[in-house]
Scaffold this motif. Structure first.
Motif, short mmCIF file in Angstrom:
data_model
loop_
_atom_site.label_atom_id
_atom_site.label_comp_id
_atom_site.label_asym_id
_atom_site.label_seq_id
_atom_site.Cartn_x
_atom_site.Cartn_y
_atom_site.Cartn_z
N ARG A 1 37.05 38.12 29.94
CA ARG A 1 36.80 39.55 30.18
C ARG A 1 38.11 40.32 29.99
N TYR A 2 38.44 40.54 28.75
CA TYR A 2 39.76 41.07 28.40
C TYR A 2 39.95 42.53 28.82
N ASP B 1 45.19 39.96 28.96
CA ASP B 1 44.93 39.75 30.38
C ASP B 1 43.47 40.07 30.67
N THR B 2 43.04 39.75 31.88
CA THR B 2 41.67 40.03 32.29
C THR B 2 41.67 40.88 33.54
N GLN B 3 40.61 41.62 33.73
CA GLN B 3 40.44 42.47 34.91
C GLN B 3 39.35 41.85 35.79
N GLU B 4 39.79 41.24 36.88
CA GLU B 4 38.88 40.58 37.81
C GLU B 4 39.33 40.90 39.23
N PRO B 5 38.44 40.82 40.20
CA PRO B 5 38.81 41.18 41.58
C PRO B 5 39.98 40.35 42.11
N GLY B 6 41.13 41.00 42.29
CA GLY B 6 42.27 40.35 42.93
C GLY B 6 43.11 39.44 42.08
N ILE B 7 42.63 39.09 40.88
CA ILE B 7 43.40 38.18 40.02
C ILE B 7 43.35 38.65 38.58
#
Length: 364
Positions: free
Chosen positions: A280-281, A296-302
């Motif tokens: 999920r770039y 990079d990826t955009q994910e909750p908290g990481i």
């Protein structure tokens, strides 16, 4: 006190060099702007940043010895770019200036009129001769309530003479009037990219270029739309290939149209290509030699940092680290001039920002 430490990523087992300070946030430049000096050993970082204002000090850090040299104090993050000849270009309000990254000598390049202010990030040609810039021009109040309050202006600045050229004033209609992220073609100062900024779900024409010789503007990537006109491709976070052949960008994971991931569009807008969609770039940076992308990826908290081989279009997970999720804590992966190191920003267990560096030389 700025320091470096090493650790191993818990997911991939790969080593990471971290630069930071327990007393405040540390980050590198925005991913489209070079952070490294030409020797790929010294890196420019923004440290001791205030979390609310993003204001801190800019230093040159030796990744081999840990030596630190202060270059600028009390400046907001996101305003710098390093040239091929190790000149750090910065701006403050309407002034654009240069600092020699070795001697520390400072000189003013140009000043806009008082009612104008530069915005970042800056961009620069590979030869260090021309900067791509943009600024906000505040307009005088008008009795006409429908008139715009400001213009967003795309321009170039000659680094030696200080000559400022306005090349476009797009004047997009509200509610998304902002044109930003101006980036000059690295090999052709006659072409500058800019974006139509706004909520991606509502922007049907994000990616633009302007011919600085003629002023002709064109929407480089035609986003797909429904019959109603609603866009179904949500795109952004563009970066020029270092050879100037075109722009890499991300088609975001929540786009209705698939596949999503990293894409490329050539500089003439004649051809586009899907590169990779394994994750999920969020942002994508390109190596100077063109062999790799780092996303990079955009994910909750990481956030995951992913390396993409441009020849095979295969991805490799480099690490997975905590991410604050807001500037200046976005990872923003980018490369050193020799294309051997991937640089990014991450959060530690106390949500303090550090700069991470991973060596990918064994893949070359």
């Amino acid at each position: 006190m700025l320091k470096s430490t090493s650790f191993t990523d818990t997911i991939t087992g790969l080593p990471i060099l971290a630069i930071g300070s327990e007393g405040g946030d540390t980050g590198h430049h925005y991913y489209t702007a070079m952070s490294w000096l030409s020797n790929s050993r010294h890196v420019i970082v923004h440290t001791d940043m205030d979390r609310e204002t993003w204001t801190g000090n800019i230093v040159r850090f030796d990744t081999e010895t840990g030596d630190v040299q202060l270059l600028e104090e009390s400046l907001k993050w996101g305003r710098g770019v390093v040239s091929c000849d190790d000149i750090l270009y910065l701006f403050d309000k309407n002034e654009l200036y240069a600092i020699d990254a070795w001697s520390g000598e400072r000189r003013t390049i140009c000043k806009l009129e008082e009612h104008c202010a530069f915005f970042g990030p800056l961009s620069i040609t590979n030869d260090g001769k021309v900067l791509g810039v943009y600024w906000k021009e505040q307009l005088r109040p008008s009795e006409d309530a429908s008139s715009r309050e400001a213009n967003w202006v795309i321009g170039t600045v000659h680094t030696a003479s200080g000559e400022v050229r306005e090349v476009a004033c797009p004047q997009f209609e509200g509610p998304y009037p902002v044109a930003n992220h101006a980036m000059i073609n690295p090999v052709d100062p006659g072409q500058v990219f800019f974006s139509h900024e706004g909520a991606t779900e509502h922007i049907p024409d994000r990616i633009w270029v302007v011919d600085t010789r003629t002023g002709d503007k064109r929407n480089l990537f035609s986003q797909k739309k429904e019959e109603s006109g609603r866009p179904v491709e949500y795109v952004g976070h563009e970066m020029w290939a270092f050879d100037g052949s075109g722009l890499y960008f991300v088609k975001y994971p929540h786009s209705p149209d698939k596949p999503t991931g990293v894409y490329f569009v050539d500089r003439g807008g004649e051809r586009y290509e899907f590169i990779n969609g394994d994750y999920r770039y969020w942002h994508v940076g390109i190596s100077p030699d063109g062999r790799y992308a780092a996303a990079d990826t955009q994910e909750p908290g990481i956030s995951k940092i992913v390396l993409i081989n441009m020849a095979t279009k295969q991805s490799e997970l480099l690490c997975e680290l905590p991410c604050r999720g807001m500037h200046p804590g976005h990872p923003h992966p980018s490369f050193s001039p020799d294309s051997r190191k991937v640089t990014f920003t991450f959060s530690d267990e106390h949500d303090v920002l550090w700069v991470g560096i991973m060596d990918i030389n064994d893949r070359k």
